[in-house]
Design an enzyme around this catalytic site. Structure first.
Site, PDB file in Angstrom:
ATOM      1  N   GLU A 292      -5.147  -8.392  -1.614  1.00  0.00           N
ATOM      2  CA  GLU A 292      -5.733  -8.264  -0.275  1.00  0.00           C
ATOM      3  C   GLU A 292      -7.107  -7.638  -0.406  1.00  0.00           C
ATOM      4  O   GLU A 292      -7.280  -6.611  -1.053  1.00  0.00           O
ATOM      5  CB  GLU A 292      -4.837  -7.400   0.614  1.00  0.00           C
ATOM      6  CG  GLU A 292      -5.341  -7.241   2.052  1.00  0.00           C
ATOM      7  CD  GLU A 292      -4.430  -6.341   2.880  1.00  0.00           C
ATOM      8  OE1 GLU A 292      -3.200  -6.546   2.848  1.00  0.00           O
ATOM      9  OE2 GLU A 292      -4.947  -5.414   3.535  1.00  0.00           O
TER      10      GLU A 292
ATOM     11  N   GLU B  84       0.811  -1.226   0.000  1.00  0.00           N
ATOM     12  CA  GLU B  84       0.000   0.000   0.000  1.00  0.00           C
ATOM     13  C   GLU B  84       0.842   1.272   0.000  1.00  0.00           C
ATOM     14  O   GLU B  84       0.544   2.244   0.705  1.00  0.00           O
ATOM     15  CB  GLU B  84      -1.000  -0.039   1.164  1.00  0.00           C
ATOM     16  CG  GLU B  84      -1.991  -1.180   0.999  1.00  0.00           C
ATOM     17  CD  GLU B  84      -3.000  -1.306   2.133  1.00  0.00           C
ATOM     18  OE1 GLU B  84      -2.883  -0.552   3.127  1.00  0.00           O
ATOM     19  OE2 GLU B  84      -3.901  -2.160   2.027  1.00  0.00           O
TER      20      GLU B  84
END
Length: 541
Positions: free
Chosen positions: A316, A198
């Site tokens: 994810e 991220e």
């Protein structure tokens, strides 16, 4: 007296309304078994193991317990059985804290200790450590269960914060190099090395520019090439494990170029924050769920234009972010979102879909303390066992609240339908129909009218009352919540409660067998996998 009678009549009318039988509507599902719409990996279902320590808390809940990579009880028999049931299960090791993980191997130039809360630290925690004894223990279990492992590497090591969330400076690859080298020396099998978590675009806790990130992906690829030069199989390089931003992803692909980045991984939490009181409304709203298709479509176009050599993973996805929704993400209702996501992502050529998490947080597939399966575990297992990698085109005449997906069946002939009825007041009687390529049949008219009629009969065949062989059966797996409670943690399969066996094993997921000539009922607020073994599906041959 009259008022009392009137009140009684109103009460009875209300009860009759509440307990009224649902409306029953016909629906035709048309599957084109001649064309492959998309294709997943053979082992599409994946689950994550995260780094969060037990004192990671959101919204006054601390749902992680001891489920971190560094302290999860990997010797627990039920955890092992839950992984083994997939034969194999893909596991992605990674999460928010992975870019603060140091590996206690080689000439580590920083202290190696456990994560602890730290003011000013990324996500409020210090750096953490993975020692090699723990890595050995994890790989012992992975080997025993046949799990397929992807590992997320620290992409911030050596960098420093420039301003706000933006980080700069060169990546220090030494620790990652030594860790990969140790992994190879022990013979541990890693399918993919993922770079960072991220950090793409504006990032979550931190961000790195696309050009800097891309150069380091190239560097990682060079390290893996060198270290695996004597190996039979080189692991894939995967990045960026972040939320899709078109410009950032396009630049990453352009700079890395062919032969470097094998897999583009992205994250999705399309239900919103775990604290949102409208989570269940979102989960049961087909229009809300369909919004995320724009992300799948845009990412697919970006890859085709800038890096067609790369495949796509959802690395994810837990539905609701910040540990998931309390008493929602671990209950039956979440399977409406989860299975719909699996179906939609597959239709956009996603190769692997990693669920956050195998264990940990409210969105855990297994209970965080007992490891007893939550409802979504069984949904994942049924998908894994029934839905093959070939995605077929499918349409329906039904309400938008009946979601539908079709794949070639896994390891057998025919197709498997996934039907998700999100309506709270409508049951469906479903007929499945096969549509062949009519254009091809029209071209056969030169062989005579009789030939054309016969081919037409073969190309549009009803699976139901017009089955040619009354002895043929379909398999049905109907999922519903215990006592009709959508927030139940107990799932029913064909009306029977799914629970551990006497020896604490994963229960057998047995279908009911119905004649093809019998009606196919899909109840309101339920989910069904329907296996049609004789379905006309040349694409599945």
């Amino acid at each position: 007296m009259g008022f009392r009678v009137f009140s009684l009549i109103l009460s009875l009318a209300f009860l009759l309304h509440v307990n009224a039988a649902p409306e029953i509507m016909p629906a035709t599902v048309v599957v084109d078994g001649t064309i492959t719409v998309a294709e997943t990996d053979e082992n599409y279902v994946c689950a994550t193991i995260d780094w969060w320590p037990h004192d990671k808390c959101d919204y006054n809940h601390c749902p992680w317990e001891y489920t971190s990579v560094v302290n999860l009880d990997v010797t627990h028999s039920l955890l092992i059985k839950a992984i083994e049931a997939f034969r194999p299960l893909r596991i992605r090791i990674g999460g928010s804290l992975q870019d603060q993980v140091l590996y206690d191997v080689g000439n580590l130039d920083s202290p190696c200790h456990s994560f602890f809360k730290m003011k000013g630290g990324l996500f409020g925690f210090s750096k953490g450590c993975l020692n090699m004894d723990r890595w050995d223990a994890l790989n012992n279990v992975f080997s025993k269960t046949g799990a397929i492992i992807s590992f997320g590497l620290n992409a911030l090591h050596g960098r420093h914060k420039i301003k706000n969330k933006v980080w700069g400076g060169p990546w220090n690859s030494t620790n990652a190099h030594d860790f990969i080298s140790y992994t190879i020396s022990k013979g541990y099998k890693i399918e993919a090395w993922e770079f960072g978590n991220e950090l793409s675009g504006t990032g979550i806790g931190a961000s790195v520019s696309a050009d800097t990130y891309a150069k380091d992906v190239v560097k990682l690829n060079e390290i893996v090439d060198a270290l695996y030069k004597n190996s039979n199989k080189k692991p894939s390089i995967m990045a960026p494990g972040g939320f899709f931003e078109q410009g950032w992803f396009a630049k990453l692909l352009k700079i890395t170029g062919p032969g470097t980045l094998n897999t583009v991984s992205h994250h999705m939490y399309n239900l919103g924050a775990g604290v949102d009181h409208h989570l269940i409304e979102h989960i049961l709203d087909p229009y809300y769920l369909s919004k995320v298709s724009k992300t799948f479509s845009s990412l697919s176009q970006t890859i085709q234009q800038n890096g067609p050599w790369a495949s796509v993973w959802v690395g994810e996805s837990g539905g609701a972010f910040n540990s998931g929704g309390f008493h929602v993400s671990d209950t039956f209702v979440n399977s409406f979102w989860y299975l719909d996501q699996l179906g939609m992502a597959a239709a956009y050529n996603t190769k692997v879909y990693c669920r956050q998490t195998l264990v940990g947080g409210h969105y855990s597939l297994l209970n965080t303390t007992t490891f007893v399966p939550n409802p979504d575990y069984y949904s994942a297992l049924l998908w894994h066992r029934l839905m093959g990698k070939t995605v077929l085109g499918v349409t329906t005449t039904a309400s938008p609240y009946l979601r539908y997906y079709a794949h070639c069946s896994k390891g057998r002939a025919g197709i498997t339908l996934l039907l998700i009825n999100m309506s709270n007041n409508t049951d469906f009687i479903v007929k499945a129909r096969s549509r062949s390529n009519l254009k091809q049949n029209l071209q056969q008219t030169s062989d005579g009218a009789s030939s054309f009629v016969n081919s037409l009969k073969r190309s549009i065949s009803w699976i139901g009352s017009e089955a040619t062989d009354g002895s043929l059966f379909r398999e049905e797996y109907h999922l519903s919540p215990k006592d009709g409670d959508l927030q139940s943690k107990t799932m029913l399969l064909n009306g029977i409660q799914l629970q551990l066996t006497e020896k604490e094993g994963i229960p057998n997921l047995q279908p009911i067998r119905s004649r093809l000539s019998s009606p196919l009922y899909i109840s309101s607020l339920s989910i069904s996998f329907i296996v049609l073994p004789n379905f006309d599906s040349p694409a599945c041959a």
